[in-house]
Design an enzyme around this catalytic site. Structure first.
Site, PDB file in Angstrom:
ATOM      1  N   CYS A 158      -4.947  -1.334   6.523  1.00  0.00           N
ATOM      2  CA  CYS A 158      -3.803  -0.788   5.764  1.00  0.00           C
ATOM      3  C   CYS A 158      -3.200   0.381   6.557  1.00  0.00           C
ATOM      4  CB  CYS A 158      -4.251  -0.307   4.386  1.00  0.00           C
ATOM      5  SG  CYS A 158      -5.034  -1.613   3.427  1.00  0.00           S
ATOM      6  N   SER A 182      -5.452  -2.975  -5.355  1.00  0.00           N
ATOM      7  CA  SER A 182      -4.484  -2.196  -4.579  1.00  0.00           C
ATOM      8  C   SER A 182      -3.285  -3.087  -4.296  1.00  0.00           C
ATOM      9  CB  SER A 182      -5.122  -1.721  -3.271  1.00  0.00           C
ATOM     10  OG  SER A 182      -6.163  -0.820  -3.564  1.00  0.00           O
ATOM     11  N   GLU A 229     -18.420   9.040   3.885  1.00  0.00           N
ATOM     12  CA  GLU A 229     -17.961  10.100   2.992  1.00  0.00           C
ATOM     13  C   GLU A 229     -18.119   9.672   1.549  1.00  0.00           C
ATOM     14  OE1 GLU A 229     -13.904  10.906   3.803  1.00  0.00           O
ATOM     15  OE2 GLU A 229     -14.296  11.342   5.899  1.00  0.00           O
ATOM     16  N   CYS A 232     -13.520   0.304   7.934  1.00  0.00           N
ATOM     17  CA  CYS A 232     -12.925  -0.773   7.135  1.00  0.00           C
ATOM     18  C   CYS A 232     -12.142  -1.683   8.069  1.00  0.00           C
ATOM     19  CB  CYS A 232     -11.997  -0.175   6.069  1.00  0.00           C
ATOM     20  SG  CYS A 232     -11.303  -1.434   4.964  1.00  0.00           S
ATOM     21  N   CYS A 264      -4.015   4.176   5.575  1.00  0.00           N
ATOM     22  CA  CYS A 264      -5.380   4.571   5.245  1.00  0.00           C
ATOM     23  C   CYS A 264      -6.156   5.023   6.480  1.00  0.00           C
ATOM     24  CB  CYS A 264      -6.100   3.394   4.585  1.00  0.00           C
ATOM     25  SG  CYS A 264      -7.781   3.797   4.108  1.00  0.00           S
ATOM     26  N   CYS A 274      -9.339   8.828   1.783  1.00  0.00           N
ATOM     27  CA  CYS A 274     -10.288   8.064   2.612  1.00  0.00           C
ATOM     28  C   CYS A 274     -10.388   8.484   4.063  1.00  0.00           C
ATOM     29  CB  CYS A 274      -9.867   6.600   2.628  1.00  0.00           C
ATOM     30  SG  CYS A 274      -9.703   5.911   1.027  1.00  0.00           S
ATOM     31  N   CYS A 315     -16.787   8.770  -6.167  1.00  0.00           N
ATOM     32  CA  CYS A 315     -16.063   7.784  -5.364  1.00  0.00           C
ATOM     33  C   CYS A 315     -16.968   7.363  -4.209  1.00  0.00           C
ATOM     34  CB  CYS A 315     -14.785   8.455  -4.870  1.00  0.00           C
ATOM     35  SG  CYS A 315     -13.819   7.411  -3.789  1.00  0.00           S
TER      36      CYS A 315
HETATM   37  N1  SAH Z   1     -10.537  -1.335   0.057  1.00  0.00           N
HETATM   38  C1  SAH Z   1     -10.403  -1.015  -1.316  1.00  0.00           C
HETATM   39  C2  SAH Z   1     -11.051   0.304  -1.733  1.00  0.00           C
HETATM   40  C3  SAH Z   1     -10.877   1.476  -0.815  1.00  0.00           C
HETATM   41  S1  SAH Z   1      -9.297   2.271  -0.769  1.00  0.00           S
HETATM   42  C4  SAH Z   1      -8.952  -1.071  -1.735  1.00  0.00           C
HETATM   43  O1  SAH Z   1      -8.103  -1.340  -0.891  1.00  0.00           O
HETATM   44  O2  SAH Z   1      -8.659  -0.918  -2.916  1.00  0.00           O
HETATM   45  C5  SAH Z   1      -9.164   3.031  -2.346  1.00  0.00           C
HETATM   46  C6  SAH Z   1      -7.739   3.338  -2.739  1.00  0.00           C
HETATM   47  O3  SAH Z   1      -7.212   4.422  -1.964  1.00  0.00           O
HETATM   48  C7  SAH Z   1      -6.825   2.151  -2.500  1.00  0.00           C
HETATM   49  O4  SAH Z   1      -5.958   1.958  -3.582  1.00  0.00           O
HETATM   50  C8  SAH Z   1      -6.088   2.600  -1.271  1.00  0.00           C
HETATM   51  O5  SAH Z   1      -4.912   1.889  -1.112  1.00  0.00           O
HETATM   52  C9  SAH Z   1      -5.930   4.091  -1.534  1.00  0.00           C
HETATM   53  N2  SAH Z   1      -5.508   4.867  -0.359  1.00  0.00           N
HETATM   54  C10 SAH Z   1      -5.869   4.711   0.924  1.00  0.00           C
HETATM   55  N3  SAH Z   1      -5.209   5.578   1.726  1.00  0.00           N
HETATM   56  C11 SAH Z   1      -4.435   6.318   0.903  1.00  0.00           C
HETATM   57  C12 SAH Z   1      -3.489   7.376   1.126  1.00  0.00           C
HETATM   58  N4  SAH Z   1      -3.238   7.843   2.346  1.00  0.00           N
HETATM   59  N5  SAH Z   1      -2.855   7.893   0.050  1.00  0.00           N
HETATM   60  C13 SAH Z   1      -3.112   7.425  -1.196  1.00  0.00           C
HETATM   61  N6  SAH Z   1      -3.969   6.439  -1.460  1.00  0.00           N
HETATM   62  C14 SAH Z   1      -4.618   5.879  -0.426  1.00  0.00           C
END
Ligand code: SAH
Length: 346
Positions: free
Chosen positions: A116, A214, A92, A112, A119, A333, A105
């Site tokens: 997390c 993050s 995406e 991944c 996510c 994401c 983006c």
């Molecule tokens: N792996 C990298 C980049 C991808 S995630 C990272 O962790 O930074 C990009 C951003 O989106 C990160 O800050 C992540 O924590 C956030 N993110 C992921 N899922 C999310 C959600 N459900 N709500 C808000 N932000 C989210």
């Protein structure tokens, strides 16, 4: 196997064309066709002699991801594309249309591995790293479909960019190249969940890329719970790496902080966060969590978000609260991809 001409540095293209005995300036012309004029058919590259065109047909291919779904939010602020790669993988990419320009983006991996809990991209693990050309194609998909200029890129799609270090750096260098997107490094933001050794390595590249970390928690206990990959790197070591990044590059680091009700969004967490970062030059980006359907986590109330923000400000921190762009089109994401896969399995 034919060589894919898409997504290489000028030096790589020069080396490839040299195999056919073509002079170096042909590589620049080829890049001009690909990245400036959007001409992808060798037969239309009429600046090349016929013999070179037929050599290209024989030895090269043009392998670029295909756009299979598009979605635009009702307010028109966000556009999201689903791309299919040559091995069938789906990725995406999102374009956010801000007043100051378009920000894209970019995804850096298929899936991944970081796990997390909030996510959607990580739910099925990591399939593979993306190649530089597969990252670049995400930007070109928007340029071609909508003919829009690119103001900035953020590596915040699916994947952990610092786990795909070499390809990501090659991609950013291509974006910077005047024969490609000609973007300044300052307008590129790399977002990482905090792979500490790779942050030191990135600092030493000497490129003024904006680093976003993050953070999402003020201490190891909460961080390890919501961001399992952080167990390898205690939060203190991550803050030290951020300090070093600023010292070496002069670029203020952004800390992303998802606000999750009942987990990390209390006033005590805001106070603890200020103690953690001390007086370092940094910026906070607060992100009320986006719903992801699969897990019951919710953003705090607006008042609670304001209180959190005010505490950081009281301590002299620079803070923004991220607008929830794209919520209605599942821009967070991995969500368009999930929806597509669910639909196609019905
Ligand atoms: N792996 C990298 C980049 C991808 S995630 C990272 O962790 O930074 C990009 C951003 O989106 C990160 O800050 C992540 O924590 C956030 N993110 C992921 N899922 C999310 C959600 N459900 N709500 C808000 N932000 C989210």
């Amino acid at each position: 196997m034919k060589w894919n001409v898409w997504g290489h540095s000028l030096e790589e293209t020069e080396a490839f064309l040299a195999e056919g005995g073509f002079p170096r300036f042909r590589a620049k012309q080829l890049h001009d066709y690909l990245y400036k004029r959007y001409i992808y058919d060798f037969s239309q590259m009429t600046q090349f002699p016929a013999a070179m065109r037929s050599w290209l047909e024989e030895h090269a291919q043009m392998n670029r991801p295909e756009v299979i779904r598009r979605q635009r939010s009702g307010d028109g602020d966000t556009t999201k594309l689903l791309l299919r790669l040559s091995d069938g993988s789906l990725i995406e990419t999102v374009c956010m249309h801000h007043d100051y320009g378009n920000s894209i983006c970019v995804s850096t991996q298929v899936g991944c591995a970081m796990g997390c809990i909030f996510c959607a991209s990580t739910r099925h693990g990591m399939k593979r790293n993306l190649l530089p050309g597969e990252m670049l194609a995400q930007i070109y998909a928007f340029r071609e479909l909508y003919d829009i200029p690119v103001h900035s890129i953020v590596l915040m799609g699916s994947g952990e960019p610092l786990q795909n270090y070499d390809n990501v750096l090659a991609f950013l260098r291509l974006c910077h190249n005047p024969d490609c997107l000609n973007l300044s490094y300052r307008s590129m933001t790399l977002s990482t969940c905090g792979i500490v050794p790779a942050i030191y390595r990135l600092a030493d590249e000497g490129l003024p890329i904006t680093l976003a970390i993050s953070l999402h928690a003020p201490n190891d206990e909460i961080r390890n719970r919501i961001l399992p990959a952080s167990r390898r790197y205690p939060i203190g070591t991550l803050i030290d790496a951020a300090r070093q990044y600023f010292r070496v590059t002069g670029r203020r680091v952004t800390f992303e902080y998802i606000l999750i009700d009942g987990i990390n969004a209390g006033t005590e967490h805001a106070e603890e966060l200020c103690r953690l970062v001390g007086n370092m030059a940094c910026h906070f980006n607060l992100i009320p969590i986006n719903g992801t359907e699969h897990i019951q986590l919710y953003p705090p109330s607006r008042q609670q978000t304001d209180r959190f923000c005010k505490i950081l400000e009281k301590h002299g921190k620079s803070v923004t609260v991220r607008r929830q762009m794209g919520d209605e089109i599942q821009a967070a994401c991995g969500q368009l991809k999930r929806r597509y896969l669910d639909d196609s399995s019905k």
